[in-house]
Design a protein around this motif. Structure first.
Motif, PDB file in Angstrom:
ATOM      1  N   ALA A  67       0.847  -1.183   0.000  1.00 32.83           N
ATOM      2  CA  ALA A  67       0.000   0.000   0.000  1.00 32.83           C
ATOM      3  C   ALA A  67       0.885   1.236   0.000  1.00 32.83           C
ATOM      4  O   ALA A  67       1.907   1.284   0.698  1.00 32.83           O
ATOM      5  CB  ALA A  67      -0.902  -0.008   1.224  1.00 32.83           C
ATOM      6  N   PRO A  68       0.527   2.251  -0.789  1.00 32.85           N
ATOM      7  CA  PRO A  68       1.361   3.465  -0.818  1.00 32.85           C
ATOM      8  C   PRO A  68       1.250   4.230   0.492  1.00 32.85           C
ATOM      9  O   PRO A  68       0.221   4.199   1.176  1.00 32.85           O
ATOM     10  CB  PRO A  68       0.781   4.256  -1.975  1.00 32.85           C
ATOM     11  N   ALA A  69       2.308   4.932   0.827  1.00 33.68           N
ATOM     12  CA  ALA A  69       2.315   5.727   2.055  1.00 33.68           C
ATOM     13  C   ALA A  69       1.474   6.989   1.811  1.00 33.68           C
ATOM     14  O   ALA A  69       1.536   7.597   0.747  1.00 33.68           O
ATOM     15  CB  ALA A  69       3.734   6.118   2.414  1.00 33.68           C
ATOM     16  N   ALA A  70       0.674   7.353   2.780  1.00 37.77           N
ATOM     17  CA  ALA A  70      -0.180   8.519   2.645  1.00 37.77           C
ATOM     18  C   ALA A  70       0.662   9.786   2.766  1.00 37.77           C
ATOM     19  O   ALA A  70       1.494   9.906   3.675  1.00 37.77           O
ATOM     20  CB  ALA A  70      -1.245   8.502   3.725  1.00 37.77           C
ATOM     21  N   PRO A  71       0.480  10.746   1.849  1.00 36.56           N
ATOM     22  CA  PRO A  71       1.287  11.978   1.887  1.00 36.56           C
ATOM     23  C   PRO A  71       0.715  12.991   2.877  1.00 36.56           C
ATOM     24  O   PRO A  71       0.242  14.064   2.498  1.00 36.56           O
ATOM     25  CB  PRO A  71       1.218  12.485   0.460  1.00 36.56           C
ATOM     26  N   ILE A  72       0.759  12.675   4.164  1.00 34.49           N
ATOM     27  CA  ILE A  72       0.261  13.602   5.179  1.00 34.49           C
ATOM     28  C   ILE A  72       1.378  13.865   6.190  1.00 34.49           C
ATOM     29  O   ILE A  72       2.238  13.032   6.423  1.00 34.49           O
ATOM     30  CB  ILE A  72      -0.989  13.050   5.897  1.00 34.49           C
ATOM     31  N   ALA A  73       1.315  15.022   6.774  1.00 29.36           N
ATOM     32  CA  ALA A  73       2.301  15.397   7.796  1.00 29.36           C
ATOM     33  C   ALA A  73       1.633  15.359   9.153  1.00 29.36           C
ATOM     34  O   ALA A  73       0.501  15.825   9.302  1.00 29.36           O
ATOM     35  CB  ALA A  73       2.869  16.776   7.516  1.00 29.36           C
ATOM     36  N   ALA A  74       2.317  14.838  10.120  1.00 26.84           N
ATOM     37  CA  ALA A  74       1.773  14.764  11.484  1.00 26.84           C
ATOM     38  C   ALA A  74       2.616  15.626  12.401  1.00 26.84           C
ATOM     39  O   ALA A  74       3.839  15.737  12.239  1.00 26.84           O
ATOM     40  CB  ALA A  74       1.796  13.324  11.977  1.00 26.84           C
ATOM     41  N   SER A  75       1.963  16.252  13.321  1.00 27.77           N
ATOM     42  CA  SER A  75       2.681  17.060  14.306  1.00 27.77           C
ATOM     43  C   SER A  75       1.983  16.938  15.646  1.00 27.77           C
ATOM     44  O   SER A  75       0.818  16.543  15.722  1.00 27.77           O
ATOM     45  CB  SER A  75       2.757  18.518  13.869  1.00 27.77           C
ATOM     46  N   VAL A  76       2.677  17.327  16.694  1.00 29.56           N
ATOM     47  CA  VAL A  76       2.119  17.254  18.034  1.00 29.56           C
ATOM     48  C   VAL A  76       1.173  18.427  18.230  1.00 29.56           C
ATOM     49  O   VAL A  76       1.482  19.561  17.865  1.00 29.56           O
ATOM     50  CB  VAL A  76       3.255  17.279  19.077  1.00 29.56           C
ATOM     51  N   LEU A  77      -0.007  18.145  18.794  1.00 33.32           N
ATOM     52  CA  LEU A  77      -0.962  19.217  19.040  1.00 33.32           C
ATOM     53  C   LEU A  77      -0.583  19.954  20.317  1.00 33.32           C
ATOM     54  O   LEU A  77      -0.233  19.359  21.328  1.00 33.32           O
ATOM     55  CB  LEU A  77      -2.364  18.628  19.193  1.00 33.32           C
ATOM     56  N   PRO A  78      -0.663  21.284  20.296  1.00 35.09           N
ATOM     57  CA  PRO A  78      -0.360  22.045  21.527  1.00 35.09           C
ATOM     58  C   PRO A  78      -1.488  21.876  22.535  1.00 35.09           C
ATOM     59  O   PRO A  78      -2.646  21.753  22.184  1.00 35.09           O
ATOM     60  CB  PRO A  78      -0.265  23.490  21.041  1.00 35.09           C
TER      61      PRO A  78
END
Length: 79
Positions: A67-78
């Motif tokens: 399965a292709p990797a999803a092109p999304i960025a994840a970050s920590v929520l403040p």
């Protein structure tokens, strides 16, 4: 009570068998499927099948491949 249930199921089975054998006429699925669509086509000879170009084939999924990797960025929520 159980004898009647078995008898009714046996008769229903025999009726289904007779219907599928075509005793009462052809089954609805015996003919062509949706012949109205074929009649309503406008210039079906204009349709042409073209192979997929290699540039267009890049976004086509590969069956059985990973399965292709999803092109999304994840970050920590403040907080």
């Amino acid at each position: 009570m159980l004898r009647w249930l078995i008898a009714i199921l046996f008769l229903a089975n025999m009726l289904a068998f007779v219907v599928m054998r075509g005793v009462f006429g052809p089954t609805p699925t015996a003919g062509g499927r949706e012949p109205n669509h074929l009649i309503r086509q406008i210039h079906p000879e204009w349709l042409k099948v073209q192979p997929v170009a290699s540039s267009d084939a890049a976004d086509q999924p590969v069956v059985g491949g990973p399965a292709p990797a999803a092109p999304i960025a994840a970050s920590v929520l403040p907080q």
